[in-house]
Design a protein around this motif. Structure first.
Motif, PDB file in Angstrom:
ATOM      1  N   ARG A  66       0.811  -1.252  -0.037  1.00 47.68           N
ATOM      2  CA  ARG A  66      -0.096   0.049  -0.001  1.00 47.68           C
ATOM      3  C   ARG A  66       0.796   1.318  -0.018  1.00 47.68           C
ATOM      4  O   ARG A  66       0.427   2.377  -0.554  1.00 47.68           O
ATOM      5  CB  ARG A  66      -0.948  -0.080   1.146  1.00 47.68           C
TER       6      ARG A  66
ATOM      7  N   HIS B 290      -2.646   4.844  -6.505  1.00 48.25           N
ATOM      8  CA  HIS B 290      -3.666   5.633  -6.312  1.00 48.25           C
ATOM      9  C   HIS B 290      -3.345   6.487  -5.302  1.00 48.25           C
ATOM     10  O   HIS B 290      -3.088   6.373  -4.096  1.00 48.25           O
ATOM     11  CB  HIS B 290      -4.877   4.668  -5.894  1.00 48.25           C
TER      12      HIS B 290
ATOM     13  N   ARG C 250     -11.812   9.974   0.994  1.00 44.38           N
ATOM     14  CA  ARG C 250     -11.098   9.651  -0.235  1.00 44.38           C
ATOM     15  C   ARG C 250     -12.047   9.529  -1.206  1.00 44.38           C
ATOM     16  O   ARG C 250     -11.932   9.992  -2.361  1.00 44.38           O
ATOM     17  CB  ARG C 250     -10.264   8.244  -0.201  1.00 44.38           C
TER      18      ARG C 250
ATOM     19  N   ASP D 149      -7.944   8.885  -9.252  1.00 41.45           N
ATOM     20  CA  ASP D 149      -6.513   9.167  -8.665  1.00 41.45           C
ATOM     21  C   ASP D 149      -5.562   8.261  -9.075  1.00 41.45           C
ATOM     22  O   ASP D 149      -4.333   8.194  -8.568  1.00 41.45           O
ATOM     23  CB  ASP D 149      -6.731   9.160  -6.913  1.00 41.45           C
ATOM     24  N   TYR D 150      -5.987   7.170  -9.987  1.00 44.87           N
ATOM     25  CA  TYR D 150      -4.647   6.492 -10.572  1.00 44.87           C
ATOM     26  C   TYR D 150      -3.580   7.177 -11.229  1.00 44.87           C
ATOM     27  O   TYR D 150      -4.079   7.871 -12.126  1.00 44.87           O
ATOM     28  CB  TYR D 150      -5.571   5.355 -11.280  1.00 44.87           C
TER      29      TYR D 150
ATOM     30  N   MET E  75     -12.093  11.952  -4.690  1.00 45.98           N
ATOM     31  CA  MET E  75     -12.029  11.544  -6.199  1.00 45.98           C
ATOM     32  C   MET E  75     -13.464  12.080  -6.935  1.00 45.98           C
ATOM     33  O   MET E  75     -13.064  12.168  -8.182  1.00 45.98           O
ATOM     34  CB  MET E  75     -12.186   9.916  -6.063  1.00 45.98           C
TER      35      MET E  75
ATOM     36  N   GLU F 293      -8.950   4.448   3.096  1.00 43.18           N
ATOM     37  CA  GLU F 293     -10.251   4.032   2.552  1.00 43.18           C
ATOM     38  C   GLU F 293     -11.383   4.696   3.116  1.00 43.18           C
ATOM     39  O   GLU F 293     -12.570   4.349   3.444  1.00 43.18           O
ATOM     40  CB  GLU F 293     -10.229   2.493   3.078  1.00 43.18           C
TER      41      GLU F 293
ATOM     42  N   SER G 268       1.197   2.298  -3.698  1.00 44.37           N
ATOM     43  CA  SER G 268       0.037   2.268  -4.327  1.00 44.37           C
ATOM     44  C   SER G 268       0.264   3.521  -5.340  1.00 44.37           C
ATOM     45  O   SER G 268       0.632   4.617  -5.106  1.00 44.37           O
ATOM     46  CB  SER G 268      -1.151   2.606  -3.590  1.00 44.37           C
TER      47      SER G 268
ATOM     48  N   GLU H 123      -5.161   7.472  -1.757  1.00 44.76           N
ATOM     49  CA  GLU H 123      -4.968   6.150  -0.839  1.00 44.76           C
ATOM     50  C   GLU H 123      -3.830   6.533   0.156  1.00 44.76           C
ATOM     51  O   GLU H 123      -3.853   6.011   1.392  1.00 44.76           O
ATOM     52  CB  GLU H 123      -4.607   4.816  -1.375  1.00 44.76           C
TER      53      GLU H 123
ATOM     54  N   GLU I  29     -13.176   2.979 -13.603  1.00 47.09           N
ATOM     55  CA  GLU I  29     -11.716   3.712 -13.564  1.00 47.09           C
ATOM     56  C   GLU I  29     -11.673   4.631 -12.392  1.00 47.09           C
ATOM     57  O   GLU I  29     -12.857   5.557 -12.111  1.00 47.09           O
ATOM     58  CB  GLU I  29     -11.384   4.560 -14.650  1.00 47.09           C
ATOM     59  N   LEU I  30     -10.627   4.702 -11.383  1.00 41.47           N
ATOM     60  CA  LEU I  30     -10.600   5.457 -10.428  1.00 41.47           C
ATOM     61  C   LEU I  30      -9.837   6.759 -10.925  1.00 41.47           C
ATOM     62  O   LEU I  30      -8.671   6.756 -11.314  1.00 41.47           O
ATOM     63  CB  LEU I  30      -9.970   4.875  -9.093  1.00 41.47           C
TER      64      LEU I  30
END
Length: 234
Positions: free
Chosen positions: A70, A75, A87, A112-113, A91, A83, A73, A78, A109-110
């Motif tokens: 993590r 993202h 957050r 913050d990727y 997003m 979690e 990550s 995160e 799709e997220l």
């Protein structure tokens, strides 16, 4: 600026397509004069490895870093929200900012990727891109430090992004992210425990397929976001 898209590509799960394009990506990044010599050299080294390394070995190394920790990550939120409910709102706000610029992302799709975020930065004005990058530069710096501690050549990509940000990361913010880090072994053990707790069969009609999909979803890398209408993605 295409350099953002190039750097984002290097952070994607290794594929034959990435291996084949690695040389061109390195050339493009090498032309970006705002990058330090060390960052350009590190990116060239990573691209060369991805081009020549056995694909399964490259994929295994990638999973061992970004899917088994993590702390690493890709993202972004995160690292500051975990979690928590915050957050989710962050997003939503970021996705809305994408939409105001004509950039839409898929439902799976997220926003913050990091590779997706870099894809977006490649489509806005350089000054705005640099400013948005500065908003998360302390997160990027923390990931870079963690990668360096593991001896990973992916650290060069994060260094390049730091170089392009409108401001340098604040040391106190970076240290705040790093101070609670667990060892790689501890993180891997926690993730293994979570996966062990997923029931093989949950009584649903498709039995273990549900559990299998849950595991695969954790390891999935979001696909490249669609281009906004009227913008050439070439």
């Amino acid at each position: 600026m295409m350099v953002y898209r190039a750097l984002g590509a290097l952070l994607q799960y290794p594929s034959p397509e990435l291996a084949g394009a690695a040389g061109d990506i390195a050339t493009l990044v090498d032309q970006e004069r705002s990058l330090s010599r060390s960052a350009r050299g590190a990116v060239r080294g990573l691209a060369a490895r991805l081009a020549r390394e056995d694909l399964l070995a490259a994929q295994e190394a990638y999973v061992g870093l970004f899917d088994r920790s993590r702390n690493l990550s890709l993202h972004l939120f995160e690292h500051i929200h975990g979690e928590s409910r915050d957050r989710g709102q962050a997003m939503v706000n970021l996705a809305e900012h994408y939409r105001t610029k004509g950039y839409s992302i898929g439902a799976n799709e997220l926003p913050d990727y990091l590779p997706l975020f870099l894809e977006f930065l490649s489509l806005v004005e350089p000054k705005e891109a640099s400013g948005l990058l500065a908003d998360v530069v302390h997160i990027l710096a923390a990931i870079r430090v963690r990668l360096e501690r593991r001896g990973s050549d992916y650290a060069g990509v994060l260094q390049a992004l730091e170089d392009m940000a409108a401001r340098k990361p604040e040391r106190s913010l970076v240290e705040g992210l790093l101070k609670h880090d667990k060892s790689l072994a501890e993180e891997a053990a926690e993730i293994d425990k979570e996966w062990e707790e997923v029931p093989a069969f949950d009584g649903a009609p498709d039995g273990g397929c549900v559990a299998a999909r849950n595991v695969l979803n954790r390891m999935a890398v979001p696909p490249e976001a669609p281009r906004p209408p009227g913008i050439d993605g070439a």
